[in-house]
Every structure is written in structure tokens, then in C-alpha cells.
Design a protein around this motif. Structure first.
Motif, PDB file in Angstrom:
ATOM      1  N   ALA A  47       0.817  -1.224   0.000  1.00 46.37           N
ATOM      2  CA  ALA A  47       0.000   0.000   0.000  1.00 46.37           C
ATOM      3  C   ALA A  47       0.848   1.271   0.000  1.00 46.37           C
ATOM      4  O   ALA A  47       0.376   2.344   0.400  1.00 46.37           O
ATOM      5  CB  ALA A  47      -0.963   0.001   1.186  1.00 46.37           C
ATOM      6  N   TYR A  48       2.076   1.187  -0.480  1.00 43.01           N
ATOM      7  CA  TYR A  48       2.940   2.373  -0.464  1.00 43.01           C
ATOM      8  C   TYR A  48       2.396   3.488  -1.359  1.00 43.01           C
ATOM      9  O   TYR A  48       2.540   4.670  -1.040  1.00 43.01           O
ATOM     10  CB  TYR A  48       4.374   2.004  -0.859  1.00 43.01           C
ATOM     11  N   LEU A  49       1.732   3.120  -2.467  1.00 44.19           N
ATOM     12  CA  LEU A  49       1.183   4.159  -3.331  1.00 44.19           C
ATOM     13  C   LEU A  49       0.030   4.893  -2.660  1.00 44.19           C
ATOM     14  O   LEU A  49      -0.141   6.113  -2.828  1.00 44.19           O
ATOM     15  CB  LEU A  49       0.732   3.551  -4.661  1.00 44.19           C
ATOM     16  N   THR A  50      -0.755   4.165  -1.873  1.00 45.36           N
ATOM     17  CA  THR A  50      -1.856   4.800  -1.136  1.00 45.36           C
ATOM     18  C   THR A  50      -1.302   5.798  -0.122  1.00 45.36           C
ATOM     19  O   THR A  50      -1.815   6.921   0.020  1.00 45.36           O
ATOM     20  CB  THR A  50      -2.700   3.746  -0.422  1.00 45.36           C
ATOM     21  N   LYS A  51      -0.263   5.389   0.588  1.00 40.88           N
ATOM     22  CA  LYS A  51       0.347   6.298   1.555  1.00 40.88           C
ATOM     23  C   LYS A  51       0.992   7.495   0.854  1.00 40.88           C
ATOM     24  O   LYS A  51       0.918   8.629   1.343  1.00 40.88           O
ATOM     25  CB  LYS A  51       1.381   5.557   2.405  1.00 40.88           C
ATOM     26  N   LEU A  52       1.605   7.242  -0.308  1.00 41.35           N
ATOM     27  CA  LEU A  52       2.213   8.339  -1.048  1.00 41.35           C
ATOM     28  C   LEU A  52       1.165   9.366  -1.486  1.00 41.35           C
ATOM     29  O   LEU A  52       1.410  10.572  -1.433  1.00 41.35           O
ATOM     30  CB  LEU A  52       2.963   7.799  -2.271  1.00 41.35           C
ATOM     31  N   ARG A  53      -0.001   8.891  -1.911  1.00 40.04           N
ATOM     32  CA  ARG A  53      -1.075   9.821  -2.288  1.00 40.04           C
ATOM     33  C   ARG A  53      -1.504  10.677  -1.092  1.00 40.04           C
ATOM     34  O   ARG A  53      -1.752  11.869  -1.218  1.00 40.04           O
ATOM     35  CB  ARG A  53      -2.274   9.048  -2.845  1.00 40.04           C
ATOM     36  N   GLY A  54      -1.610  10.040   0.067  1.00 37.58           N
ATOM     37  CA  GLY A  54      -1.995  10.775   1.264  1.00 37.58           C
ATOM     38  C   GLY A  54      -0.970  11.823   1.637  1.00 37.58           C
ATOM     39  O   GLY A  54      -1.314  12.982   1.927  1.00 37.58           O
ATOM     40  N   TYR A  55       0.312  11.433   1.628  1.00 35.27           N
ATOM     41  CA  TYR A  55       1.380  12.388   1.937  1.00 35.27           C
ATOM     42  C   TYR A  55       1.405  13.519   0.906  1.00 35.27           C
ATOM     43  O   TYR A  55       1.581  14.687   1.248  1.00 35.27           O
ATOM     44  CB  TYR A  55       2.739  11.683   1.956  1.00 35.27           C
ATOM     45  N   MET A  56       1.253  13.143  -0.372  1.00 35.79           N
ATOM     46  CA  MET A  56       1.305  14.135  -1.428  1.00 35.79           C
ATOM     47  C   MET A  56       0.163  15.149  -1.303  1.00 35.79           C
ATOM     48  O   MET A  56       0.367  16.357  -1.456  1.00 35.79           O
ATOM     49  CB  MET A  56       1.250  13.448  -2.793  1.00 35.79           C
ATOM     50  N   LEU A  57      -1.027  14.672  -0.984  1.00 33.69           N
ATOM     51  CA  LEU A  57      -2.168  15.577  -0.827  1.00 33.69           C
ATOM     52  C   LEU A  57      -1.929  16.552   0.322  1.00 33.69           C
ATOM     53  O   LEU A  57      -2.194  17.754   0.203  1.00 33.69           O
ATOM     54  CB  LEU A  57      -3.441  14.769  -0.575  1.00 33.69           C
ATOM     55  N   ALA A  58      -1.410  16.042   1.437  1.00 34.00           N
ATOM     56  CA  ALA A  58      -1.120  16.908   2.582  1.00 34.00           C
ATOM     57  C   ALA A  58      -0.026  17.918   2.227  1.00 34.00           C
ATOM     58  O   ALA A  58      -0.095  19.093   2.616  1.00 34.00           O
ATOM     59  CB  ALA A  58      -0.697  16.069   3.783  1.00 34.00           C
ATOM     60  N   LEU A  59       0.967  17.472   1.483  1.00 35.84           N
ATOM     61  CA  LEU A  59       2.072  18.345   1.098  1.00 35.84           C
ATOM     62  C   LEU A  59       1.602  19.458   0.163  1.00 35.84           C
ATOM     63  O   LEU A  59       1.927  20.629   0.368  1.00 35.84           O
ATOM     64  CB  LEU A  59       3.165  17.523   0.419  1.00 35.84           C
ATOM     65  N   LEU A  60       0.825  19.107  -0.849  1.00 35.02           N
ATOM     66  CA  LEU A  60       0.339  20.110  -1.786  1.00 35.02           C
ATOM     67  C   LEU A  60      -0.579  21.113  -1.087  1.00 35.02           C
ATOM     68  O   LEU A  60      -0.557  22.316  -1.387  1.00 35.02           O
ATOM     69  CB  LEU A  60      -0.387  19.435  -2.945  1.00 35.02           C
ATOM     70  N   ALA A  61      -1.388  20.625  -0.141  1.00 36.21           N
ATOM     71  CA  ALA A  61      -2.251  21.530   0.623  1.00 36.21           C
ATOM     72  C   ALA A  61      -1.410  22.488   1.465  1.00 36.21           C
ATOM     73  O   ALA A  61      -1.733  23.678   1.593  1.00 36.21           O
ATOM     74  CB  ALA A  61      -3.202  20.736   1.503  1.00 36.21           C
ATOM     75  N   GLU A  62      -0.331  21.975   2.055  1.00 39.63           N
ATOM     76  CA  GLU A  62       0.561  22.810   2.858  1.00 39.63           C
ATOM     77  C   GLU A  62       1.202  23.895   1.992  1.00 39.63           C
ATOM     78  O   GLU A  62       1.269  25.058   2.383  1.00 39.63           O
ATOM     79  CB  GLU A  62       1.648  21.937   3.497  1.00 39.63           C
ATOM     80  N   LEU A  63       1.658  23.527   0.799  1.00 41.14           N
ATOM     81  CA  LEU A  63       2.260  24.507  -0.099  1.00 41.14           C
ATOM     82  C   LEU A  63       1.218  25.512  -0.574  1.00 41.14           C
ATOM     83  O   LEU A  63       1.512  26.707  -0.722  1.00 41.14           O
ATOM     84  CB  LEU A  63       2.908  23.806  -1.293  1.00 41.14           C
ATOM     85  N   GLY A  64      -0.002  25.026  -0.818  1.00 41.15           N
ATOM     86  CA  GLY A  64      -1.061  25.909  -1.266  1.00 41.15           C
ATOM     87  C   GLY A  64      -1.375  27.004  -0.269  1.00 41.15           C
ATOM     88  O   GLY A  64      -1.733  28.127  -0.649  1.00 41.15           O
ATOM     89  N   ARG A  65      -1.264  26.711   1.007  1.00 42.06           N
ATOM     90  CA  ARG A  65      -1.528  27.713   2.043  1.00 42.06           C
ATOM     91  C   ARG A  65      -0.556  28.886   1.938  1.00 42.06           C
ATOM     92  O   ARG A  65      -0.876  30.013   2.332  1.00 42.06           O
ATOM     93  CB  ARG A  65      -1.391  27.082   3.421  1.00 42.06           C
ATOM     94  N   GLN A  66       0.614  28.618   1.429  1.00 40.15           N
ATOM     95  CA  GLN A  66       1.636  29.654   1.371  1.00 40.15           C
ATOM     96  C   GLN A  66       1.390  30.665   0.254  1.00 40.15           C
ATOM     97  O   GLN A  66       2.097  31.666   0.150  1.00 40.15           O
ATOM     98  CB  GLN A  66       3.014  29.014   1.220  1.00 40.15           C
ATOM     99  N   ILE A  67       0.383  30.398  -0.573  1.00 43.29           N
ATOM    100  CA  ILE A  67       0.013  31.371  -1.596  1.00 43.29           C
ATOM    101  C   ILE A  67      -0.616  32.604  -0.943  1.00 43.29           C
ATOM    102  O   ILE A  67      -0.570  33.712  -1.475  1.00 43.29           O
ATOM    103  CB  ILE A  67      -0.975  30.744  -2.604  1.00 43.29           C
ATOM    104  N   GLU A  68      -1.187  32.433   0.246  1.00 48.16           N
ATOM    105  CA  GLU A  68      -1.854  33.529   0.925  1.00 48.16           C
ATOM    106  C   GLU A  68      -0.865  34.633   1.303  1.00 48.16           C
ATOM    107  O   GLU A  68       0.310  34.387   1.519  1.00 48.16           O
ATOM    108  CB  GLU A  68      -2.550  33.009   2.188  1.00 48.16           C
ATOM    109  N   GLN A  69      -1.365  35.828   1.420  1.00 45.37           N
ATOM    110  CA  GLN A  69      -0.514  36.988   1.680  1.00 45.37           C
ATOM    111  C   GLN A  69       0.262  36.867   2.988  1.00 45.37           C
ATOM    112  O   GLN A  69       1.415  37.249   3.066  1.00 45.37           O
ATOM    113  CB  GLN A  69      -1.361  38.257   1.715  1.00 45.37           C
ATOM    114  N   ARG A  70      -0.364  36.312   3.999  1.00 44.93           N
ATOM    115  CA  ARG A  70       0.300  36.223   5.295  1.00 44.93           C
ATOM    116  C   ARG A  70       1.568  35.387   5.196  1.00 44.93           C
ATOM    117  O   ARG A  70       2.595  35.722   5.783  1.00 44.93           O
ATOM    118  CB  ARG A  70      -0.647  35.619   6.324  1.00 44.93           C
ATOM    119  N   ALA A  71       1.497  34.289   4.460  1.00 36.83           N
ATOM    120  CA  ALA A  71       2.682  33.450   4.284  1.00 36.83           C
ATOM    121  C   ALA A  71       3.751  34.195   3.509  1.00 36.83           C
ATOM    122  O   ALA A  71       4.942  34.068   3.782  1.00 36.83           O
ATOM    123  CB  ALA A  71       2.311  32.155   3.567  1.00 36.83           C
TER     124      ALA A  71
END
Length: 284
Positions: A134-158
Motif C-alpha cells: 500500500a505504499y502508493l496509497t500512503k504516497l497519495r496521502g502524503y502528497m495531498l497533505a504536502l500540496l495543501a501545505e504549499l497551497g496555504r503559502q500562496i496567501e498573503q500572510r505566508a
């Protein structure tokens, strides 16, 4: 930036995976020339520093920085430290349910509070290398969390937080550069190029955060070093000046007297009585 090479997902990503995560360093690739690809690439710097060019923009890349390279972009980087190491994640947009196009390649991202980006990238590297069930399933989960974290930095405060963090780190590295090269001929242009920023940016950085010009700071540090050498009494005035990057003896004596209120020779003689020696210049 002219594109030199073009890579495809068929060359680098297994079709049954849709993602590839690996650790690279400049022992394997001294530099990475301009190239493009038809997949998305996420670069995370683990250690060292480099100049990273993406399309028409130039970034200074250091530990904790991350870059999203979209399909069709052209990028390249040149390490500026003896060792440069990064985690490289190549993937197809269909691998994860996230609008990757919202992550701009015209900026860089960073490890926020709690080093969440660092944790996620390290976890993804481990999962991909070990390939447990199930490594691909875990990779998808990590990747989604990572992309969401990077997306937050688009905001002005970041952006504001990163801008402050970037200036502090740039100033520290500019000061380190002066300390390492004070014996050499140091110019504003050379220092700015080494840090991957413009000469005007570096000049404003010193004036706003160090309350001095770049040349003024360089001379102040050289004078501090020369004062220490003269106080130690191991070198002549001429040799102390040369050791600290002053090739013109008259210029050295003028600056020294302006700073300490006495000539280098008078300073050295007064060193026998520490109470008579003026204090040394402060540091950043």
C-alpha cells in the motif's frame, strides 16, 4: 532561458506508479542544465545552497526551500556550496486529487512551523524507497497533505512571513560571505551574484538591516580584523593591512585613523597598554 533538453514521463516514471521520489546531490550532478518535462516536479532542498532558475526568474535556493515545476516549464540550477542535496519528486497530475496548477512555479515555498514540509518529503522518500504494501496509497496521502501545505503559502500572510525570513537569512549569508572573503577584492556585484540576488537588493538589505552600505560593512569588518592583528603584535602594519584586504596602504591608514582616532602604528604601540586602545567595531 533557452531549453536544452526535454524529458518525458515515459522515460522517468513507471506507468504503474505515476510518481517517482529519489534523493539527489551534486556529487551525482555537479549542475543541472536547462531542461523541461511533461510531468510535474517538486524539488525540496535538504542541505546546501544553489542558484535555481525557473523560466525567466532566478531564485536563491537553500535548505528548507521547495519548488513546484509545472509541465512545460524550463528550469536549471547551479550549486554554490561544496555539497548540495535535494529530494526530487516527479509525478503525473492524475496521481493525486488536487489542482496542481494552482501552485505557482514563479515563486518558492518553504518549511513552515513544525517543519511539516520537511517531514512529508522525508516520509514520501522513505515510502517510495521501501515500497511496502500500500505504499502508493500512503504516497497519495502524503502528497495531498504536502500540496495543501504549499497551497496555504500562496496567501498573503505566508508571503509576508517568508519575505521577513528570506531577508534575515540573506543578510546572514551575505555577512558570512564577507567574513570568508575579506582578504579578497569584494564587490557588490560579485557578492550579489554569489547569493543569487540583484545588486540593488543586496544594497537595500545592508542599508535597511545593517544601517550601512555594503562597502562600509566590508571596510568595518576589515578594520576590526586589522585591529586584532595589530593588537596581537605578530604582523607589521603593512602585512596586517594586506592580510585584511587593504592593498592601498594610504587608504588603509586613512580609514583606520577615521575609525580608531589614531594611526595603525599608534594603535599598535598603544596595545601595550589595553586601557588606551579604543573598542572594536560591533558585529551584526
Amino acid at each position: 532561458m533557452a531549453e536544452k533538453r526535454k524529458f518525458t514521463h515515459a522515460q522517468l516514471i513507471r506507468p504503474d506508479e505515476g510518481i517517482r521520489v529519489h534523493l539527489l546531490h551534486n556529487g551525482l550532478y555537479r549542475s543541472v542544465g536547462a531542461h523541461g518535462h511533461d510531468f510535474v516536479e517538486l524539488l525540496y532542498v535538504r542541505s546546501g545552497k544553489a542558484v535555481h532558475r525557473v523560466n525567466d526568474k532566478t531564485f536563491r535556493a537553500g535548505a528548507g526551500d521547495a519548488f513546484v515545476i509545472q509541465a512545460g516549464d524550463t528550469h536549471a540550477f547551479e550549486p554554490i556550496t561544496p555539497y548540495f542535496e535535494w529530494i526530487d519528486c516527479m509525478f503525473l497530475p492524475a496521481f493525486v486529487d488536487y489542482d496542481v496548477r494552482s501552485l505557482l512555479s514563479s515563486r518558492k515555498y518553504f518549511s513552515g512551523d513544525g517543519m511539516e514540509t520537511d517531514y512529508l518529503m522525508q516520509a514520501m522518500l522513505r515510502e517510495y524507497e521501501e515500497k511496502k504494501p500500500a505504499y502508493l496509497t500512503k504516497l497519495r496521502g502524503y502528497m495531498l497533505a504536502l500540496l495543501a501545505e504549499l497551497g496555504r503559502q500562496i496567501e498573503q500572510r505566508a508571503d509576508l512571513y517568508y519575505g521577513s525570513r528570506k531577508k534575515t537569512r540573506l543578510l546572514q549569508e551575505a555577512v558570512e560571505y564577507v567574513h570568508l572573503h575579506h582578504r579578497d577584492k569584494i564587490t557588490l556585484d560579485d557578492a550579489a551574484a554569489k547569493l543569487g540576488i540583484s545588486r540593488s537588493t543586496l544594497s537595500r538589505l545592508f542599508r535597511s538591516h545593517a544601517n550601512d552600505s555594503f562597502a562600509g560593512f566590508v571596510n568595518a569588518y576589515r578594520l576590526e580584523r586589522s585591529g586584532r592583528l595589530l593588537r596581537a603584535g605578530d604582523l607589521s602594519v603593512r602585512d596586517a593591512a594586506l592580510e585584511c584586504g587593504f592593498a592601498d596602504g594610504k587608504h588603509f591608514r586613512t580609514l583606520f585613523r577615521r575609525r580608531f582616532g589614531m594611526t595603525p602604528g599608534e594603535f599598535r604601540r598603544a596595545a601595550e597598554d589595553p586601557a588606551e586602545v579604543p573598542g572594536e567595531p560591533g558585529r551584526l
